[in-house]
Design an enzyme around this catalytic site. Sequence first.
Site, PDB file in Angstrom:
ATOM      1  N   ALA A 182       0.742  -1.364   0.049  1.00  7.63           N
ATOM      2  CA  ALA A 182      -0.086   0.057   0.061  1.00  7.63           C
ATOM      3  C   ALA A 182       0.927   1.291   0.089  1.00  7.63           C
ATOM      4  CB  ALA A 182      -1.086   0.167   1.351  1.00  7.63           C
ATOM      5  N   SER A 183       0.281   2.573   0.662  1.00 11.42           N
ATOM      6  CA  SER A 183       0.888   3.684   0.615  1.00 11.42           C
ATOM      7  C   SER A 183       2.222   3.487   1.375  1.00 11.42           C
ATOM      8  CB  SER A 183      -0.068   4.668   1.042  1.00 11.42           C
ATOM      9  OG  SER A 183      -1.058   4.875  -0.137  1.00 11.42           O
TER      10      SER A 183
END
Length: 630
Positions: free
Chosen positions: A330-331
């Site tokens: 993810a981020s």
Amino acid sequence: MLRKRSQIRDYHEEARLFRNRALVAFVGIIILVGALLSNLYHIQVNQYQDYKTRSNDNRIKVVPIAPNRGLIYDRNGVLLAENRPVFNLELIPEKIRDMDDTISRLQAFLEITPEQVERFHRERRHTRRFKSVPILTQLNEEQVASFAVNQHNFPGVSVSANLKRYYPYGEVLTHVIGYVSRINDRDIERLTREEKVANYQATRDIGKLGIERFYEDLLHGTAGYQEVEVNSRGRVIRTLKYVPPIPGRDIVLNLDIDLQLDVHKLMDSRRGSAVILDPEDNGVLAMVSSPSYDPNAFVHGISGKAYRALLEDKNRPLVNRATLGIYPPASTVKPFIAVAALQEGVITPKTTRNDPGYWRIPNSNTRPFRDWLAWGHGRVDIIKSIEESVDTFFYQIAYDMGIDRISQWMMMFGFGDYTGLDIFEESKANMPTREWKMARHKTPWYQGDTIPVGIGQGYWTATPMQIAKATSVVVNRGTRIAPHLLRATIVNGEKFEKHELEDIDTYTHPPIEGVEERYWDMAIEGMRLVNHGQKGTARRAFRNLGYESAGKSGTAQVFGLAEDEEYKAEELAEHLRDHALFTGFAPLDDPEVIVTIVLENAGGGSSHGAPVVRQLFDRAILGNPEEAEQ
């Protein structure tokens, strides 16, 4: 007269025939006696040494002696794995007149089950009568005392003691230290293949997992032996020679058990994992996988029912989520991609873009890729896009860089490969490439596959340990160091204070060279603003911190949503909810710890992962989480 002469002639003929036969028989006897004497000479003189050796082999036995296993300490000298005496009740059949009566009387004051009695008789049938056979193992102090009072009534019955591995912290360290268990056929095959089986002739247990398995050669030591003289029945008469075993070396780990206990407590049996590294050398200060299980059950032989329960547990306690757990990063990867994009010239420090809340592949009618903030973030640069975790900014970066350059750069950060951690239980996860997709899915790589990779989604997966290692690359500005658990070894018997640090080759890869210093600084500044900026995604968790830190949150989607579908966690089954991720380091100017955490199906990384990391920062830096709140 003629008849008399005929009789005399016959007599002489028979006498001559008898003499001839006697002579032949005598010659035959002489030849046979000569052959016998020749054979006796050959055996007694020529082959004397050979038969003497064979005789000694029957008379003299070499009995191997198992070495004591090395101990395991944490960095402060706290014992994490020790050898404890285990007491067994043993019977010598030769000295017992009525076996059934003896066992019956023992059952009167000791809990001996029918299964244990059956196992005793089964083992007894394959053991010499003068050797002891255990009927009850792992006696507690009360059982030992109870038998001691009655021992005079039981000739041929005694309590013996041997050393067994014991893990005082149980499930807290299972996925790090692992455990030892009985040597099985697969172990024998491996030891034979590696030409080590001779060193395990007297050893019953071997490392099966974690540190116990990885450093088996160090911990096991070298077997000793004694030469004993035995009689024709195999009974030992006397000891002729004794060579003591060499105990295994004690091991010191980088782990801080107090920090490990804090992490375990904060995880509170939730599914997930946490990794804490020392950024100076990437020593593993803590590594927790939750839920876990007690390794001591495996040391003594776990029951089939208990093992099946672990296998069938939907929370998968047997899996080390820190190194085998595979999640979309993810981020958390946005700072790494930012460095790559800046160095590749895809963006500059002054590049700004407007974020309306969505992004579409240029000149296409494909569905838009949404930002996590529906109304968008407005105009942002690279630092603000890290601070506010602007998805659309990184969609554009992914589109401009392409999968080839992204995968090449992210592999330099350690994704898609083993981290080099010193345990065997580790996954490479997956850094997608064109070749990988063709081999796996038999389809080419499409432009739309690249876009979600820009925010750590799509085909990209990683382990928490990989994310922690990649974070250390940013902290150390391109230096790539393998995480490691081993800190030092100690010669058995020496005090902990005398241990010397091992010369560990931690720099397993050449550094990432050529990246401008300011690009590393920009990535770190973006991570600082995540925790302390006015719009930082984790600012609430790090309010009133008292020192500066840096981090990056991540929310990993478990499944994809339709274009017009809204994500509502409360309406989903728990196993379909997002994973919460967070990675960061503190203090900012002189980092002491790197913390990476994954909470499965917990929700947003900033709202659920960041508060846990905040507490771990406080514990590691201030020594007491409560002090930071005062």
